[in-house]
Design a protein around this motif. Structure first.
Motif, PDB file in Angstrom:
ATOM      1  N   LYS A   1      -0.834   2.736  10.703  1.00 61.19           N
ATOM      2  CA  LYS A   1      -0.219   3.879  10.006  1.00 61.19           C
ATOM      3  C   LYS A   1      -0.336   3.758   8.488  1.00 61.19           C
ATOM      4  O   LYS A   1      -0.172   4.741   7.770  1.00 61.19           O
ATOM      5  CB  LYS A   1       1.259   4.003  10.399  1.00 61.19           C
ATOM      6  N   SER A   2      -0.615   2.542   8.006  1.00 64.99           N
ATOM      7  CA  SER A   2      -0.711   2.315   6.563  1.00 64.99           C
ATOM      8  C   SER A   2      -2.136   2.460   6.032  1.00 64.99           C
ATOM      9  O   SER A   2      -2.359   2.244   4.843  1.00 64.99           O
ATOM     10  CB  SER A   2      -0.179   0.913   6.225  1.00 64.99           C
ATOM     11  N   VAL A   3      -3.095   2.789   6.906  1.00 63.63           N
ATOM     12  CA  VAL A   3      -4.485   2.960   6.455  1.00 63.63           C
ATOM     13  C   VAL A   3      -4.530   4.042   5.380  1.00 63.63           C
ATOM     14  O   VAL A   3      -3.948   5.116   5.531  1.00 63.63           O
ATOM     15  CB  VAL A   3      -5.416   3.321   7.644  1.00 63.63           C
ATOM     16  N   GLY A   4      -5.201   3.728   4.266  1.00 61.97           N
ATOM     17  CA  GLY A   4      -5.268   4.650   3.129  1.00 61.97           C
ATOM     18  C   GLY A   4      -4.187   4.388   2.100  1.00 61.97           C
ATOM     19  O   GLY A   4      -4.156   5.017   1.041  1.00 61.97           O
ATOM     20  N   SER A   5      -3.294   3.439   2.400  1.00 61.83           N
ATOM     21  CA  SER A   5      -2.211   3.090   1.484  1.00 61.83           C
ATOM     22  C   SER A   5      -2.007   1.579   1.541  1.00 61.83           C
ATOM     23  O   SER A   5      -2.859   0.849   2.019  1.00 61.83           O
ATOM     24  CB  SER A   5      -0.932   3.834   1.871  1.00 61.83           C
ATOM     25  N   THR A   6      -0.880   1.106   1.047  1.00 59.71           N
ATOM     26  CA  THR A   6      -0.533  -0.306   1.135  1.00 59.71           C
ATOM     27  C   THR A   6       0.679  -0.458   2.039  1.00 59.71           C
ATOM     28  O   THR A   6       1.449   0.496   2.216  1.00 59.71           O
ATOM     29  CB  THR A   6      -0.198  -0.898  -0.250  1.00 59.71           C
ATOM     30  N   LEU A   7       0.863  -1.638   2.584  1.00 62.27           N
ATOM     31  CA  LEU A   7       2.044  -1.894   3.417  1.00 62.27           C
ATOM     32  C   LEU A   7       3.311  -1.745   2.586  1.00 62.27           C
ATOM     33  O   LEU A   7       4.333  -1.270   3.071  1.00 62.27           O
ATOM     34  CB  LEU A   7       1.959  -3.292   4.033  1.00 62.27           C
ATOM     35  N   LEU A   8       3.211  -2.147   1.329  1.00 62.76           N
ATOM     36  CA  LEU A   8       4.369  -2.092   0.436  1.00 62.76           C
ATOM     37  C   LEU A   8       4.872  -0.658   0.259  1.00 62.76           C
ATOM     38  O   LEU A   8       6.077  -0.423   0.141  1.00 62.76           O
ATOM     39  CB  LEU A   8       3.973  -2.687  -0.921  1.00 62.76           C
ATOM     40  N   LYS A   9       3.954   0.300   0.281  1.00 58.66           N
ATOM     41  CA  LYS A   9       4.339   1.704   0.085  1.00 58.66           C
ATOM     42  C   LYS A   9       4.785   2.377   1.375  1.00 58.66           C
ATOM     43  O   LYS A   9       5.553   3.328   1.340  1.00 58.66           O
ATOM     44  CB  LYS A   9       3.159   2.488  -0.508  1.00 58.66           C
ATOM     45  N   THR A  10       4.285   1.914   2.509  1.00 61.25           N
ATOM     46  CA  THR A  10       4.548   2.640   3.761  1.00 61.25           C
ATOM     47  C   THR A  10       5.624   2.011   4.642  1.00 61.25           C
ATOM     48  O   THR A  10       6.138   2.687   5.531  1.00 61.25           O
ATOM     49  CB  THR A  10       3.248   2.771   4.586  1.00 61.25           C
ATOM     50  N   LEU A  11       5.942   0.733   4.407  1.00 59.99           N
ATOM     51  CA  LEU A  11       6.913   0.065   5.275  1.00 59.99           C
ATOM     52  C   LEU A  11       8.312   0.069   4.667  1.00 59.99           C
ATOM     53  O   LEU A  11       8.472   0.000   3.451  1.00 59.99           O
ATOM     54  CB  LEU A  11       6.499  -1.381   5.533  1.00 59.99           C
TER      55      LEU A  11
END
Length: 196
Positions: free
Chosen positions: A117-127
């Motif tokens: 689900k974080s593809v295209g972003s970072t884990l830090l921004k999506t989690l």
């Protein structure tokens, strides 16, 4: 032909399978942990995600080899050297691989989908904070649980000298220390998110 399938040769084949499972599983699991730490702050592309998913399949293959060879070891001891079943290290390792298997289930059912689900972003921004702490906990269990069977395997001095309960207790102490360290690292990363 009979010599080829002797007890000693069978044990060598089982040991080769066991060590292969450990090497593949541990190598890919630690690589996966390193990728996840890296992509907390770096963008996850589709290609990078596919690499993470590919590595996770090798972790599963390593774990499957570990189970098959471990059960073959127990069967081999049962038929050819039943006294070895009294070695408590075997049962301690079996418990740890069981924990590793449960942890692997959570990696595939919870962690990998969150990374996707974080593809295209970072884990830090999506989690969320909770999700990051969950990843830290699962990573700590993975790190310790892959390392511990190797440590037990090379520690020949522990053969027939310690109980499975002592091995498991030491494993949980080491696991608790690793969980605290991973929790601190996750908190630092989370705090850097709020500062940023």
């Amino acid at each position: 032909m009979e010599d080829l399938f002797s007890s000693l040769n069978l044990k060598c084949l089982i040991k080769f399978m066991h060590l292969s499972g450990l090497a593949i599983g541990l190598g890919c699991a630690w690589m996966l942990d390193a990728f996840i730490i890296k992509y907390f702050k770096n963008e996850i592309s589709k290609d990078k995600y596919q690499l993470i998913e590919f590595a996770s399949k090798f972790v599963f293959a390593g774990l499957a080899l570990l189970w098959i060879s471990g059960l073959l070891f127990i069967a081999h001891y049962y038929f050819y050297a039943p006294e070895n079943l009294q070695n408590q290290k075997i049962w301690g390792k079996l418990f740890i691989v069981l924990i590793l298997t449960v942890n692997g289930y959570f990696v595939h059912k919870l962690i990998i989908p969150k990374i996707k689900k974080s593809v295209g972003s970072t884990l830090l921004k999506t989690l969320t904070r909770h999700e990051m702490m969950l990843i830290a906990a699962v990573g700590a269990i993975s790190f310790v649980s892959w390392l511990f069977p190797i440590v037990l395997g090379v520690a020949k001095a522990l053969n027939f000298t310690v109980s499975a309960v002592d091995i498991i207790a030491f494993y949980f102490v080491f696991l608790a220390i690793s969980a605290i360290i991973s929790n601190v690292i996750a908190q630092i990363i989370i705090n850097s998110k709020s500062v940023g």
